[in-house]
Design a protein around this motif. Structure first.
Motif, PDB file in Angstrom:
ATOM      1  N   ARG A  31       1.138  -1.168  -0.559  1.00  0.00           N
ATOM      2  CA  ARG A  31       0.134  -0.146   0.127  1.00  0.00           C
ATOM      3  C   ARG A  31       0.755   1.168  -0.436  1.00  0.00           C
ATOM      4  N   SER A  32       0.739   2.285  -1.121  1.00  0.00           N
ATOM      5  CA  SER A  32       0.873   3.039  -1.219  1.00  0.00           C
ATOM      6  C   SER A  32       0.359   4.253  -0.068  1.00  0.00           C
TER       7      SER A  32
ATOM      8  N   ALA B 160      -1.157   7.290   2.093  1.00  0.00           N
ATOM      9  CA  ALA B 160      -2.481   8.363   1.717  1.00  0.00           C
ATOM     10  C   ALA B 160      -1.745  10.276   1.784  1.00  0.00           C
TER      11      ALA B 160
ATOM     12  N   PHE C 147       0.993  11.649   0.980  1.00  0.00           N
ATOM     13  CA  PHE C 147       2.671  11.287  -0.058  1.00  0.00           C
ATOM     14  C   PHE C 147       2.458  13.387  -0.103  1.00  0.00           C
TER      15      PHE C 147
ATOM     16  N   ARG D  49       7.764  16.583  -4.028  1.00  0.00           N
ATOM     17  CA  ARG D  49       8.317  14.872  -5.019  1.00  0.00           C
ATOM     18  C   ARG D  49       7.565  15.460  -6.331  1.00  0.00           C
TER      19      ARG D  49
ATOM     20  N   LEU E  34       8.009  12.313  -9.684  1.00  0.00           N
ATOM     21  CA  LEU E  34       7.351  12.128 -10.270  1.00  0.00           C
ATOM     22  C   LEU E  34       7.466  12.393 -12.049  1.00  0.00           C
TER      23      LEU E  34
ATOM     24  N   THR F 269       8.811   4.890  -1.230  1.00  0.00           N
ATOM     25  CA  THR F 269       7.061   5.371  -1.267  1.00  0.00           C
ATOM     26  C   THR F 269       7.187   6.369  -2.749  1.00  0.00           C
ATOM     27  N   LEU F 270       8.205   6.608  -3.239  1.00  0.00           N
ATOM     28  CA  LEU F 270       8.380   8.328  -4.868  1.00  0.00           C
ATOM     29  C   LEU F 270       7.938   6.457  -5.326  1.00  0.00           C
TER      30      LEU F 270
ATOM     31  N   ARG G  77       4.046   5.385  -5.267  1.00  0.00           N
ATOM     32  CA  ARG G  77       3.151   6.379  -6.213  1.00  0.00           C
ATOM     33  C   ARG G  77       3.613   6.760  -7.157  1.00  0.00           C
TER      34      ARG G  77
ATOM     35  N   GLU H 102       1.442   3.564  -9.589  1.00  0.00           N
ATOM     36  CA  GLU H 102       0.529   3.329  -8.318  1.00  0.00           C
ATOM     37  C   GLU H 102      -0.567   4.123  -9.859  1.00  0.00           C
ATOM     38  N   ALA H 103       0.460   5.458 -10.018  1.00  0.00           N
ATOM     39  CA  ALA H 103      -0.150   6.808 -11.036  1.00  0.00           C
ATOM     40  C   ALA H 103       0.114   5.779 -12.717  1.00  0.00           C
TER      41      ALA H 103
END
Length: 748
Positions: free
Chosen positions: A88-89, A91, A93, A96, A100, A131-132, A135, A138-139
């Motif tokens: 799970r990332s 929520a 964030f 960055r 990204l 974490t990066l 994220r 997910e995108a």
């Protein structure tokens, strides 16, 4: 096409948000989001029918949606793998955006053909690499019909999995039957690359151990992108887009704390939130732990957290919660160091400045300089040290505390103290040698000099003194604390003339505060008077503590008069005048300067005598007595020619005389003469390289050119003043404001 991707495209084509589609279909927006991202099992027929009706799709599109559902039920190649599901990332964030965007660009480049894009996100422990990439994944996952595969490569474990073991796991996630998986590591990696070539799949390889673990897993042309995280730079990997990750900005750090802890969101806590961010070194892991501790302690305020983190000896212990901690994260990297690198790393805690060069590291290790360079690169490779420039390194604040913990735990107290004081002594030896380039009667180092840094020219010496100021000042503190009073005084004395070239540095107040106390401790009254005078100069010119400056100068005068020390009496009167002048008491200041001429002459202090005349002229100029000021400057120039003034001080005095005379001429409206005098000033090295003098020269030229009607040239000169004034903190308001005012008048 995957069901989630098709559903998203149909919704966007219909111009609906998730919430609007949910309202129209009766299906929750959470369920729609899960379907679009591939997070849910296959939808029920009635759910699909409701969505198709709300989207007003054609019969053909409805059939395609139903086929996508049937393909998912069959577990076909488009089905989302059950294994290697990304964690799970977060929520909340923060920041960055540039990083990204860089990942998105790399993924877009991959869709144009050629080798699969590989993005390596690297940086120190706790900086937010995982974490990066989560994220980013997910995108991007909606663009990859075969899903997103995630593997933790456990790079900091004692025995990370081999590339073949990782390949086998990924092949299972891609629904390759166990009996079909190749036997050897090499064959499994080749099989994985072949499968990925046919599947548009996003691959996340988190926490890599090294090149040998990652290289065999990277797919070739036609495949989806690969996101890799590692504490190392993995410089051996070719064709990789490296994305170094730094700590957050102060603004991002504060925003992250506000999202984690409600107390941090209070407007009244803004100052304390900024301090917590600083104490955490803007490191995301530290900030999350601090925020979590704050949010789970109902009785805590942000101020309470600041107080707990302010204790350097306890800060790392405070930055631990549950099963995670900043110190534990650092320890995993530290465990991978060689024995030599561990010793060097912990001894970096001895260096007092925020950054340093390899020669300074030698002062605490006694290793060969070439070997030290290799060790420092090892530390950089593991994210335990950062590079600031081609030859400078920096320890993150929390890593410095960690190095200190290792030092205290692995070296006895007596050895630590000896190394620390030895480093301070050797560092101050270099400082004295560099400072004496500017001291009358000294100059270049003796032929026997074999220090760790080159000091062959005055420029090299000045560069070293400026770039290592925080380090040698820290060494001076260590020496003073150890009672090395003679060394403290000798160092401060050697820096006296150099300090005139760096007046804007506020550190002089501390330097001469330390030497003043050491001189008094030595019981040498002449030294005490001398360093009271130096302190008076620093307190007024650098720190603007005018009451302290005046009191110190008067105390120095009393000692000098009692002991018949004419030289220090003259300097004491001069420094007292400086304090009075900065307070606006110009007539009193001018009278003290006149009184100082006689003892300076009696002492044969030729440098000081000329300097006094320049100060007198400047004081007269400040009073508006421009003709008197010009006469005094001409007298100073005559004395400079007549007296045996030292070469370096003679150059500096000549520059100031030309610059101040030019300004006085301009204030008298003698524009052409003022321009001629500025040309003479710029012919001296001191005027060209001393920011305050350079600003005054260009201001004078701007005024003169405007007076002569050449407004275009005047604007150029005044604009130059505004540009330069940032480098002159003590005087920038006057120069910048005056130039800005004149520019406005020219434009008007």
């Amino acid at each position: 096409m995957r069901l989630g991707t098709r559903l998203r495209e149909l919704r966007r084509a219909a111009g609906l948000t998730m919430e609007e589609l949910a309202e129209a279909s009766g299906v929750s927006s959470r369920a729609i989001s899960d379907m679009e991202r591939g997070h849910s099992r296959t939808p029920q027929p009635r759910t699909l029918a409701a969505l198709a009706t709300a989207l007003n799709v054609s019969d053909e599109e409805r059939r395609r949606l139903e086929e996508d559902v049937r393909a998912l039920r069959r577990g076909g190649t488009d089905a989302r793998p059950g294994l290697c599901e990304p964690p799970r990332s977060v929520a909340d964030f923060i920041g960055r955006a540039d990083e990204l965007a860089a990942v998105r660009r790399a993924a877009a480049d991959g869709r144009r053909g050629g080798p699969a894009p590989v993005v390596l996100v690297h940086g120190q422990a706790g900086v937010g690499k995982t974490t990066l990439v989560l994220r980013a994944a997910e995108a991007l996952r909606g663009d990859h019909p075969s899903g997103c595969l995630y593997v933790d490569l456990r790079g900091v474990d004692a025995a990370p999995p081999s590339a073949g073991d990782v390949a086998a796991r990924l092949l299972r996630a891609l629904h390759i039957p166990a009996r079909a998986v190749a036997g050897s590591d090499e064959e499994r990696c080749a099989q994985l690359r072949a499968v990925l070539r046919e599947r548009r799949c996003l691959l996340v390889l988190d926490n890599a151990a090294g090149e040998a673990q990652v290289r065999p897993l990277l797919p070739g042309a036609g495949a989806g992108p690969v996101l890799v995280t590692c504490r190392r730079v993995l410089s051996g990997l070719e064709g990789v887009r490296r994305l170094p990750l730094a700590p957050l900005t102060p603004e991002e750090s504060a925003a992250l704390l506000r999202t984690v802890a409600d107390q941090a969101a209070l407007p009244s806590a803004a100052g304390d939130v900024a301090e917590v961010s600083r104490l955490c070194g803007h490191l995301p892991l530290a900030l999350r732990i601090a925020g979590t501790r704050l949010s789970t302690r109902s009785g805590w305020s942000v101020r309470h957290l600041v107080e707990r983190l302010s204790d350097e000896d306890r800060r790392l212990a405070a930055l631990r919660t549950g099963d995670i901690g900043v110190g534990a994260a650092f320890a995993l990297s530290h465990a991978q160091l060689s024995g030599t690198a561990r010793r060097v790393f912990r001894r970096l805690a001895h260096l007092p400045g925020p950054d340093f060069t390899a020669p300074l590291v030698v002062l605490v290790t006694d290793d060969d300089p070439a070997d030290i360079m290799d060790v420092l690169e090892e530390l950089v490779e593991l994210g335990l040290l950062q590079t600031r420039a081609a030859d400078r390194y920096q320890l993150h604040d929390l890593l410095r505390l960690f190095a200190g913990e290792r030092l205290r735990g692995e070296e006895p107290e007596g050895e630590r103290a000896a190394v620390r004081l030895g480093m301070a002594r050797r560092l101050l030896e270099v400082t004295v040698t560099a400072g004496r380039w500017f001291e009358p009667g000294f100059g270049a180092p003796p032929p026997t000099w074999s220090g760790p840094v080159p000091l062959a020219t005055a420029d090299e010496a000045a560069h070293w003194l400026r770039s290592e100021a925080e380090n040698w000042l820290g060494a001076l503190r260590i020496a003073a604390g150890a009672g090395e009073d003679r060394l403290v005084v000798e160092t401060a004395e050697a820096l006296h003339w150099f300090s005139d070239t760096a007046i804007a540095w506020r550190g002089w107040y501390e330097v001469y505060g330390l030497s003043r106390r050491s001189a008094a401790a030595l019981g040498d009254r002449r030294l005490e008077a001398t360093h009271l005078n130096y302190f008076s100069w620093a307190a007024s010119a650098c720190a603007r503590r005018l009451d302290e400056a005046l009191a110190a100068a008067l105390a120095a005068r009393d000692i000098a008069v009692a002991d018949g020390d004419h030289k220090e009496e003259a300097w004491a009167l001069q420094y007292a005048a400086q304090s009075l002048s900065l307070e606006g008491r110009l007539e009193e200041a001018l009278e003290l300067l006149r009184q100082a001429l006689r003892p300076a002459d009696l002492a044969d202090d030729h440098d000081g005598y000329v300097h006094l005349l320049i100060r007198m002229g400047s004081a007269q100029e400040s009073q508006g007595h421009y003709e008197e000021a010009l006469a005094t400057f001409r007298q100073a120039l005559r004395e400079l020619t007549r007296r045996p003034v030292s070469a370096h001080q003679g150059e500096a005095a000549r520059a100031r005389i030309f610059v101040y005379s030019a300004y006085a001429l301009e204030l008298l409206g003698r524009h052409t003469e003022a321009l001629e005098q500025t040309a003479a000033a710029l012919s001296t090295t001191t005027a060209r390289e001393t920011p305050a003098l350079t600003c005054r020269v260009h201001l004078t030229r701007g005024l003169a050119l405007a007076g002569l009607g050449d407004h275009r040239a005047a604007r150029a000169e005044l604009t130059r003043v505004v540009e330069l004034a940032d480098g002159v903190p003590l005087y920038n308001r006057f120069f910048s404001d005056e130039a800005t005012r004149l520019l406005a008048s020219l434009d008007g």
